[in-house]
Scaffold this motif. Sequence first.
Motif, PDB file in Angstrom:
ATOM      1  N   ASP A  28       7.930  35.434  -5.308  1.00  0.00           N
ATOM      2  CA  ASP A  28       6.817  34.545  -5.611  1.00  0.00           C
ATOM      3  C   ASP A  28       7.303  33.098  -5.496  1.00  0.00           C
ATOM      4  N   THR A  29       6.434  32.153  -5.706  1.00  0.00           N
ATOM      5  CA  THR A  29       6.803  30.745  -5.529  1.00  0.00           C
ATOM      6  C   THR A  29       7.772  30.247  -6.589  1.00  0.00           C
ATOM      7  N   ASN A  85      12.194  32.979   7.118  1.00  0.00           N
ATOM      8  CA  ASN A  85      11.183  33.057   6.066  1.00  0.00           C
ATOM      9  C   ASN A  85       9.803  32.888   6.655  1.00  0.00           C
ATOM     10  N   SER A 133      11.161  37.106   3.345  1.00  0.00           N
ATOM     11  CA  SER A 133      12.419  36.758   4.004  1.00  0.00           C
ATOM     12  C   SER A 133      13.028  37.977   4.661  1.00  0.00           C
ATOM     13  N   THR A 168       0.681  33.152  -3.519  1.00  0.00           N
ATOM     14  CA  THR A 168       1.547  32.736  -2.423  1.00  0.00           C
ATOM     15  C   THR A 168       2.916  33.365  -2.605  1.00  0.00           C
ATOM     16  N   TYR A 169       3.456  33.909  -1.521  1.00  0.00           N
ATOM     17  CA  TYR A 169       4.736  34.602  -1.547  1.00  0.00           C
ATOM     18  C   TYR A 169       5.595  34.159  -0.373  1.00  0.00           C
ATOM     19  N   VAL A 170       6.915  34.299  -0.537  1.00  0.00           N
ATOM     20  CA  VAL A 170       7.847  34.020   0.554  1.00  0.00           C
ATOM     21  C   VAL A 170       8.459  35.346   0.987  1.00  0.00           C
ATOM     22  N   VAL A 200       0.148  34.164   2.009  1.00  0.00           N
ATOM     23  CA  VAL A 200      -0.845  33.899   0.966  1.00  0.00           C
ATOM     24  C   VAL A 200      -1.800  35.077   0.922  1.00  0.00           C
ATOM     25  N   VAL A 215       5.783  32.270   4.884  1.00  0.00           N
ATOM     26  CA  VAL A 215       4.989  32.117   3.674  1.00  0.00           C
ATOM     27  C   VAL A 215       3.718  32.938   3.819  1.00  0.00           C
ATOM     28  N   ARG A 222       1.296  31.438   6.642  1.00  0.00           N
ATOM     29  CA  ARG A 222       1.820  30.165   7.117  1.00  0.00           C
ATOM     30  C   ARG A 222       3.312  30.345   7.248  1.00  0.00           C
ATOM     31  N   THR A 223       3.930  29.675   8.201  1.00  0.00           N
ATOM     32  CA  THR A 223       5.365  29.860   8.377  1.00  0.00           C
ATOM     33  C   THR A 223       6.105  28.547   8.324  1.00  0.00           C
ATOM     34  N   THR A 224       7.301  28.611   7.817  1.00  0.00           N
ATOM     35  CA  THR A 224       8.234  27.503   7.830  1.00  0.00           C
ATOM     36  C   THR A 224       9.580  28.076   8.221  1.00  0.00           C
TER      37      THR A 224
END
Length: 109
Positions: free
Chosen positions: A58-59, A103, A94, A90-92, A107, A105, A5-7
């Motif tokens: 990590d989150t 960034n 960057s 779940t990881y970010v 999973v 996201v 998933r992206t933000t």
Amino acid sequence: GCIVRTTIIVENEITTSTSEIARTEGLLIHQLYPVPTDEQLTIEFSSPSEQVFLTINDTNGKRLLQRMMSATPQELNLVELPLKNLAAGTYVLSLRTKKGRVNAVLVKM
């Protein structure tokens, strides 16, 4: 498996994109694949700079992976990341240069 998933956060505004995963100041994540994945993630990106700093947190913000990468400015660059040592979660991810940061996201199942 792996779900992405992206933000995109640019100057405190949140936007989304379907044709490109994330973009800011010439730094662009074109694609993450394969999805799902357990062993390795491939990132296609372009950058305005020759050096790109990659991190996976990590989150809770704990840095689990960091890597300084060389990039060919304004061209498609490819990096392969081994993920087999990451636990499900779940990881970010960057990518950062002096001009900006993007960034995504990630999973991992």
